[in-house]
Write a protein that holds these residues in place. Structure first.
Motif, mmCIF file in Angstrom:
data_model
loop_
_atom_site.group_PDB
_atom_site.id
_atom_site.type_symbol
_atom_site.label_atom_id
_atom_site.label_comp_id
_atom_site.label_asym_id
_atom_site.label_seq_id
_atom_site.Cartn_x
_atom_site.Cartn_y
_atom_site.Cartn_z
ATOM 1 N N LEU A 118 37.163 43.563 43.056
ATOM 2 C CA LEU A 118 38.487 42.931 43.061
ATOM 3 C C LEU A 118 39.618 43.930 43.304
ATOM 4 C CD1 LEU A 118 38.142 40.277 40.214
ATOM 5 C CD2 LEU A 118 38.025 39.939 42.693
ATOM 6 N N HIS A 119 39.397 45.200 43.019
ATOM 7 C CA HIS A 119 40.419 46.215 43.311
ATOM 8 C C HIS A 119 40.378 46.649 44.777
ATOM 9 C CE1 HIS A 119 36.768 48.444 42.805
ATOM 10 N NE2 HIS A 119 37.329 49.614 43.020
ATOM 11 N N LEU A 120 39.378 46.165 45.522
ATOM 12 C CA LEU A 120 39.205 46.567 46.921
ATOM 13 C C LEU A 120 39.627 45.494 47.917
ATOM 14 C CD1 LEU A 120 35.683 48.263 46.599
ATOM 15 C CD2 LEU A 120 37.913 49.403 46.675
ATOM 16 N N VAL A 121 39.728 44.243 47.482
ATOM 17 C CA VAL A 121 40.082 43.176 48.412
ATOM 18 C C VAL A 121 41.575 43.231 48.733
ATOM 19 C CG1 VAL A 121 38.206 41.688 47.634
ATOM 20 C CG2 VAL A 121 40.456 41.479 46.564
ATOM 21 N N THR A 122 41.933 42.812 49.931
ATOM 22 C CA THR A 122 43.338 42.888 50.352
ATOM 23 C C THR A 122 44.163 41.719 49.831
ATOM 24 O OG1 THR A 122 42.731 41.818 52.431
ATOM 25 C CG2 THR A 122 42.828 44.222 52.428
ATOM 26 N N ASP A 123 43.530 40.601 49.527
ATOM 27 C CA ASP A 123 44.250 39.437 48.998
ATOM 28 C C ASP A 123 43.471 38.912 47.801
ATOM 29 O OD1 ASP A 123 45.593 37.075 48.453
ATOM 30 O OD2 ASP A 123 45.877 36.557 50.561
ATOM 31 N N ARG A 124 43.799 39.455 46.631
ATOM 32 C CA ARG A 124 43.057 39.099 45.426
ATOM 33 C C ARG A 124 43.284 37.630 45.035
ATOM 34 N NH1 ARG A 124 44.219 43.350 43.557
ATOM 35 N NH2 ARG A 124 45.987 42.826 42.190
ATOM 36 N N ALA A 125 44.516 37.153 45.190
ATOM 37 C CA ALA A 125 44.807 35.763 44.836
ATOM 38 C C ALA A 125 43.972 34.803 45.675
ATOM 39 C CB ALA A 125 46.296 35.476 45.017
ATOM 40 N N ALA A 126 43.880 35.075 46.984
ATOM 41 C CA ALA A 126 43.078 34.223 47.867
ATOM 42 C C ALA A 126 41.599 34.305 47.504
ATOM 43 C CB ALA A 126 43.290 34.621 49.320
ATOM 44 N N THR A 127 41.139 35.483 47.134
ATOM 45 C CA THR A 127 39.737 35.656 46.738
ATOM 46 C C THR A 127 39.428 34.846 45.492
ATOM 47 O OG1 THR A 127 39.622 37.870 47.716
ATOM 48 C CG2 THR A 127 38.028 37.353 45.988
ATOM 49 N N LEU A 128 40.322 34.881 44.512
ATOM 50 C CA LEU A 128 40.109 34.132 43.274
ATOM 51 C C LEU A 128 40.151 32.623 43.523
ATOM 52 C CD1 LEU A 128 42.266 36.362 40.901
ATOM 53 C CD2 LEU A 128 39.764 36.172 40.909
ATOM 54 N N ARG A 129 41.078 32.194 44.356
ATOM 55 C CA ARG A 129 41.155 30.758 44.679
ATOM 56 C C ARG A 129 39.889 30.299 45.394
ATOM 57 N NH1 ARG A 129 46.471 32.083 46.294
ATOM 58 N NH2 ARG A 129 45.822 32.020 48.490
ATOM 59 N N HIS A 130 39.393 31.140 46.303
ATOM 60 C CA HIS A 130 38.187 30.773 47.059
ATOM 61 C C HIS A 130 36.979 30.715 46.133
ATOM 62 C CE1 HIS A 130 35.895 30.042 50.625
ATOM 63 N NE2 HIS A 130 35.135 31.105 50.451
ATOM 64 N N ALA A 131 36.906 31.638 45.184
ATOM 65 C CA ALA A 131 35.815 31.614 44.216
ATOM 66 C C ALA A 131 35.846 30.313 43.420
ATOM 67 C CB ALA A 131 35.912 32.811 43.277
ATOM 68 N N LEU A 148 42.574 50.555 37.894
ATOM 69 C CA LEU A 148 42.958 51.915 38.245
ATOM 70 C C LEU A 148 44.251 52.358 37.573
ATOM 71 C CD1 LEU A 148 41.985 52.094 42.027
ATOM 72 C CD2 LEU A 148 40.583 52.429 39.985
ATOM 73 N N SER A 149 45.099 51.417 37.178
ATOM 74 C CA SER A 149 46.328 51.794 36.474
ATOM 75 C C SER A 149 46.031 52.349 35.086
ATOM 76 C CB SER A 149 47.268 50.587 36.354
ATOM 77 O OG SER A 149 47.796 50.247 37.611
ATOM 78 N N GLU A 150 44.823 52.147 34.596
ATOM 79 C CA GLU A 150 44.416 52.676 33.294
ATOM 80 C C GLU A 150 43.723 54.027 33.430
ATOM 81 O OE1 GLU A 150 42.103 49.752 31.267
ATOM 82 O OE2 GLU A 150 43.550 48.140 31.611
ATOM 83 N N MET A 151 43.586 54.501 34.661
ATOM 84 C CA MET A 151 42.938 55.781 34.913
ATOM 85 C C MET A 151 43.979 56.864 35.166
ATOM 86 S SD MET A 151 39.812 54.203 37.213
ATOM 87 C CE MET A 151 38.849 55.702 37.325
ATOM 88 N N SER A 172 43.738 48.711 45.233
ATOM 89 C CA SER A 172 44.887 48.199 44.484
ATOM 90 C C SER A 172 44.888 48.778 43.072
ATOM 91 C CB SER A 172 44.844 46.675 44.386
ATOM 92 O OG SER A 172 44.983 46.080 45.653
ATOM 93 N N PHE A 173 46.090 49.055 42.578
ATOM 94 C CA PHE A 173 46.273 49.558 41.218
ATOM 95 C C PHE A 173 46.810 48.438 40.339
ATOM 96 C CE2 PHE A 173 45.975 53.365 43.641
ATOM 97 C CZ PHE A 173 45.557 54.369 42.781
ATOM 98 N N PHE A 174 46.128 48.168 39.248
ATOM 99 C CA PHE A 174 46.592 47.180 38.280
ATOM 100 C C PHE A 174 45.890 47.442 36.947
ATOM 101 C CE2 PHE A 174 43.263 45.310 40.981
ATOM 102 C CZ PHE A 174 42.270 45.066 40.059
#
Length: 232
Positions: A118-131, A148-151, A172-174
């Motif tokens: 999930l940190h590698l996909v370009t559109d996480r929102a679209a990925t989650l909706r598709h899932a 990655l924001s915790e690293m 992506s960093f979050f």
């Protein structure tokens, strides 16, 4: 689409090396696999997006009815197919597909897995909706994601440099709280959170989320139709 093409080329280039790399925290990995195996059932159809070289999918396949693994990189999928053949695993299929464009009709799967992707996909929102679209009512979305924001803050400096030289894909960093919010915004209900790592601090959050059951999903449709009628 261009970003996906570039990322696919990156993963294609390193696929053979990636396949030979040892898992850094094997005990943590085993905890994730074993917990996932308890969450799926014998007749389940399960999809893993971003399956890489198929290691996890092939560990899950023996306890489910049907396993599908998808990855954006054709070379990763080729290696996964080689492994499946070597292990004579007959109930698993590997396909080339982006995480947010995996083929399948609504309600095709009992569970969708997303391990370290999930940190590698370009559109996480679209990925989650598709899932959610691919899941049956009440189906499970099971993920493990490096936040990655915790690293180390140095990663924010190092990653762009590596990307400039073609040594890193989109990243992506979050933080975990951000990811949890995004999963809930996609319509899921989070039912479990854990950290399976062996170290003192584990930035990889394991999340189990449930898709809406039929009644709750139908309720949202009814609410939306009511709002439309009231606006007319």
């Amino acid at each position: 689409m261009l970003r996906d093409t570039r990322d696919a080329a990156f993963w294609d280039r390193i696929a053979r090396k990636y396949a030979n790399d040892a898992i850094k925290d094997m005990a943590g990995y085993e905890r994730t696999i074993e917990r996932t195996r308890t969450l799926v059932q014998g007749a389940d159809a399960v999809l893993e997006i971003g399956c890489g070289t198929g290691t996890s999918a092939l560990r899950i396949a023996p306890v489910v009815g049907r396993m599908v693994g998808t990855d954006v990189a054709g070379e990763m999928v080729a290696i996964a197919r080689e492994k499946a053949g070597a292990q004579a695993c007959a109930n698993v299929d590997f396909e080339v597909a982006a995480a947010d464009r995996t083929a399948g009709t609504a309600g095709s799967f009992d569970a969708v897995l997303a391990f370290n992707v999930l940190h590698l996909v370009t559109d996480r929102a679209a990925t989650l909706r598709h899932a959610r679209h691919l899941l049956k009512p009440g189906g499970l979305f099971i993920s493990k994601t490096p936040c990655l924001s915790e690293m180390s803050p140095l990663l924010r400096l190092a990653v762009p440099v590596a990307q400039a030289f073609g040594k890193a894909p989109h990243v992506s960093f979050f933080a975990a709280l951000d990811l949890e919010s995004e999963i809930e915004c996609a319509g899921f209900t989070i039912i479990e959170q854990a950290r399976h790592g062996s170290g003192r601090k584990d930035p990889r959050i394991f999340i189990v989320a449930r898709a809406p059951d039929f009644e709750s999903a139908q309720g949202r449709v009814d609410d939306e139709e009511r709002r439309v009628r009231e606006a007319l």
